[in-house]
Design a protein around this motif. Structure first.
Motif, short mmCIF file in Angstrom:
data_model
loop_
_atom_site.label_atom_id
_atom_site.label_comp_id
_atom_site.label_asym_id
_atom_site.label_seq_id
_atom_site.Cartn_x
_atom_site.Cartn_y
_atom_site.Cartn_z
N THR A 21 49.84 23.87 -11.11
CA THR A 21 49.12 25.13 -11.33
C THR A 21 49.59 26.22 -10.39
O THR A 21 50.25 25.96 -9.39
CB THR A 21 47.60 24.94 -11.13
N GLU A 22 49.18 27.42 -10.73
CA GLU A 22 49.44 28.59 -9.89
C GLU A 22 48.15 29.40 -9.84
O GLU A 22 47.52 29.67 -10.88
CB GLU A 22 50.55 29.44 -10.51
N ASP B 91 43.22 38.11 -8.73
CA ASP B 91 42.32 38.98 -9.48
C ASP B 91 42.05 40.21 -8.61
O ASP B 91 41.53 40.07 -7.51
CB ASP B 91 41.02 38.23 -9.77
N GLU B 92 42.38 41.35 -9.11
CA GLU B 92 42.23 42.58 -8.33
C GLU B 92 40.77 42.89 -8.00
O GLU B 92 40.49 43.63 -7.07
CB GLU B 92 42.86 43.77 -9.08
N THR B 93 39.83 42.27 -8.72
CA THR B 93 38.41 42.50 -8.42
C THR B 93 37.93 41.61 -7.29
O THR B 93 36.81 41.75 -6.83
CB THR B 93 37.53 42.26 -9.66
N GLY B 94 38.76 40.66 -6.88
CA GLY B 94 38.41 39.84 -5.73
C GLY B 94 37.89 38.46 -6.05
O GLY B 94 37.64 37.68 -5.15
N ALA B 95 37.72 38.10 -7.32
CA ALA B 95 37.17 36.79 -7.65
C ALA B 95 38.17 35.66 -7.35
O ALA B 95 37.80 34.63 -6.82
CB ALA B 95 36.75 36.74 -9.11
N ASP B 96 39.42 35.84 -7.71
CA ASP B 96 40.49 34.86 -7.46
C ASP B 96 40.09 33.43 -7.78
O ASP B 96 40.33 32.52 -7.00
CB ASP B 96 40.98 34.96 -6.01
N ARG B 97 39.52 33.20 -8.94
CA ARG B 97 39.12 31.86 -9.36
C ARG B 97 40.05 31.26 -10.38
O ARG B 97 40.01 30.05 -10.63
CB ARG B 97 37.72 31.90 -9.96
N ASP B 98 40.86 32.07 -11.03
CA ASP B 98 41.67 31.58 -12.14
C ASP B 98 42.95 30.89 -11.67
O ASP B 98 43.58 31.32 -10.70
CB ASP B 98 42.05 32.73 -13.07
N MET B 99 43.30 29.83 -12.39
CA MET B 99 44.56 29.14 -12.19
C MET B 99 45.25 29.03 -13.54
O MET B 99 44.60 28.82 -14.56
CB MET B 99 44.35 27.72 -11.65
N LYS B 100 46.57 29.17 -13.51
CA LYS B 100 47.37 29.01 -14.73
C LYS B 100 48.15 27.71 -14.63
O LYS B 100 48.72 27.40 -13.58
CB LYS B 100 48.32 30.19 -14.89
N LEU B 101 48.17 26.95 -15.74
CA LEU B 101 48.94 25.72 -15.77
C LEU B 101 50.42 26.05 -15.95
O LEU B 101 50.79 26.83 -16.83
CB LEU B 101 48.46 24.81 -16.90
N VAL C 203 44.73 29.13 -18.85
CA VAL C 203 44.09 29.63 -17.64
C VAL C 203 42.72 28.97 -17.54
O VAL C 203 41.95 28.98 -18.50
CB VAL C 203 43.97 31.17 -17.67
N VAL C 204 42.45 28.38 -16.39
CA VAL C 204 41.19 27.68 -16.16
C VAL C 204 40.53 28.25 -14.91
O VAL C 204 41.20 28.78 -14.03
CB VAL C 204 41.40 26.16 -16.03
N ASN C 205 39.20 28.12 -14.87
CA ASN C 205 38.48 28.60 -13.68
C ASN C 205 37.22 27.80 -13.37
O ASN C 205 36.41 28.20 -12.55
CB ASN C 205 38.13 30.09 -13.81
N GLY C 206 37.05 26.67 -14.02
CA GLY C 206 35.90 25.84 -13.71
C GLY C 206 34.57 26.39 -14.18
O GLY C 206 33.52 25.94 -13.75
N ALA C 207 34.60 27.36 -15.09
CA ALA C 207 33.36 28.03 -15.51
C ALA C 207 32.43 27.11 -16.29
O ALA C 207 31.25 27.41 -16.43
CB ALA C 207 33.68 29.26 -16.35
N SER C 208 32.94 25.97 -16.78
CA SER C 208 32.05 25.08 -17.53
C SER C 208 31.10 24.31 -16.61
O SER C 208 30.16 23.69 -17.08
CB SER C 208 32.87 24.12 -18.40
N ILE C 209 31.35 24.33 -15.32
CA ILE C 209 30.38 23.84 -14.35
C ILE C 209 29.63 25.08 -13.86
O ILE C 209 30.23 25.93 -13.20
CB ILE C 209 31.05 23.13 -13.16
N PRO C 210 28.37 25.25 -14.23
CA PRO C 210 27.67 26.48 -13.84
C PRO C 210 27.72 26.73 -12.34
O PRO C 210 27.45 25.83 -11.54
CB PRO C 210 26.24 26.24 -14.31
N ALA C 211 28.07 27.92 -11.95
CA ALA C 211 28.15 28.28 -10.54
C ALA C 211 26.82 28.02 -9.83
O ALA C 211 26.80 27.69 -8.65
CB ALA C 211 28.56 29.75 -10.39
N ALA C 212 25.73 28.10 -10.57
CA ALA C 212 24.41 27.84 -9.98
C ALA C 212 24.28 26.40 -9.50
O ALA C 212 23.43 26.10 -8.67
CB ALA C 212 23.32 28.13 -11.01
N LEU C 213 25.13 25.51 -10.00
CA LEU C 213 25.04 24.10 -9.63
C LEU C 213 26.09 23.68 -8.61
O LEU C 213 26.12 22.53 -8.19
CB LEU C 213 25.15 23.23 -10.89
N TRP C 214 26.97 24.59 -8.21
CA TRP C 214 28.04 24.23 -7.29
C TRP C 214 27.50 23.68 -5.97
O TRP C 214 28.11 22.79 -5.39
CB TRP C 214 28.95 25.41 -7.02
#
Length: 186
Positions: free
Chosen positions: A13-14, A18-28, A49-60
């Motif tokens: 991955t790479e 993200d210019e908005t500052g989130a920097d959560r995305d990875m590209k395979l 492109v993946v970012n783990g969004a299927s695990i709700p951030a509220a549960l991290w």
């Protein structure tokens, strides 16, 4: 030894900036696959492109973030499956459970993670759309205080996880779903 399926290897991955500052995305950078116990192949193709969004951030804070732990590879194929218009979300969630186990998670952790993605599916379809943020994260944080919805979801996961602890090792997906169903209407 139980058959939980297997991965094609380690994902390459790479991180994307993200210019908005989130920097959560990875590209395979190359194709990556999980083969489930029924020999169904779950692809995560190059340039996904993946970012783990299927695990709700509220549960991290309860289960961990998508990029840590033995479920990292499972979260990649699950993210891609959840973004596919031809994959049923429930099927993707069941695959995630087995992929977590194949990745090295213990049975209780796999069950808890499965409950987490089922809660994610429930909340995405049951909570008002105004609660969903632009980048598919489930909830926004106000300062450092958890919002009411986060506390609610964390409580539900805790209740479900406690009940799953009492299930026998050979409990089926249907048994797990029955526990989840007692706490949520999916």
């Amino acid at each position: 030894m139980a058959n939980y399926g297997y991965f094609s290897g380690n994902p390459k991955t790479e991180w994307l900036v993200d210019e908005t500052g989130a920097d959560r995305d990875m590209k395979l950078l190359e194709d990556f696959f999980y083969t489930d116990p029924n020999n169904r192949i779950w692809p995560a193709l190059m340039d996904s492109v993946v970012n783990g969004a299927s695990i709700p951030a509220a549960l991290w804070s309860t289960v961990g973030s998508p990029y840590t732990g033995d479920y990292r590879r499972a979260s990649i194929v699950h993210d891609v499956a959840c973004d596919s218009p031809i994959v049923v979300r429930k099927d993707a969630d069941v695959m995630f459970f087995y992929a977590c186990l194949a990745g090295g998670c213990g049975l209780l952790q796999g069950r808890t993670l499965y409950a987490g993605v089922r809660i994610g599916a429930w909340s995405a379809s049951s909570l008002p759309q105004a609660k969903l943020s632009q980048d598919r994260m489930l909830f926004r944080k106000r300062l450092d205080l958890p919002v009411l919805e986060e506390a609610f979801l964390q409580g539900k996961l805790s209740e479900i996880s406690r009940e799953m602890e009492s299930l026998p090792e050979e409990a089926s997906i249907e048994d797990l779903d029955a526990v989840i169903g007692r706490h949520l209407i999916i």
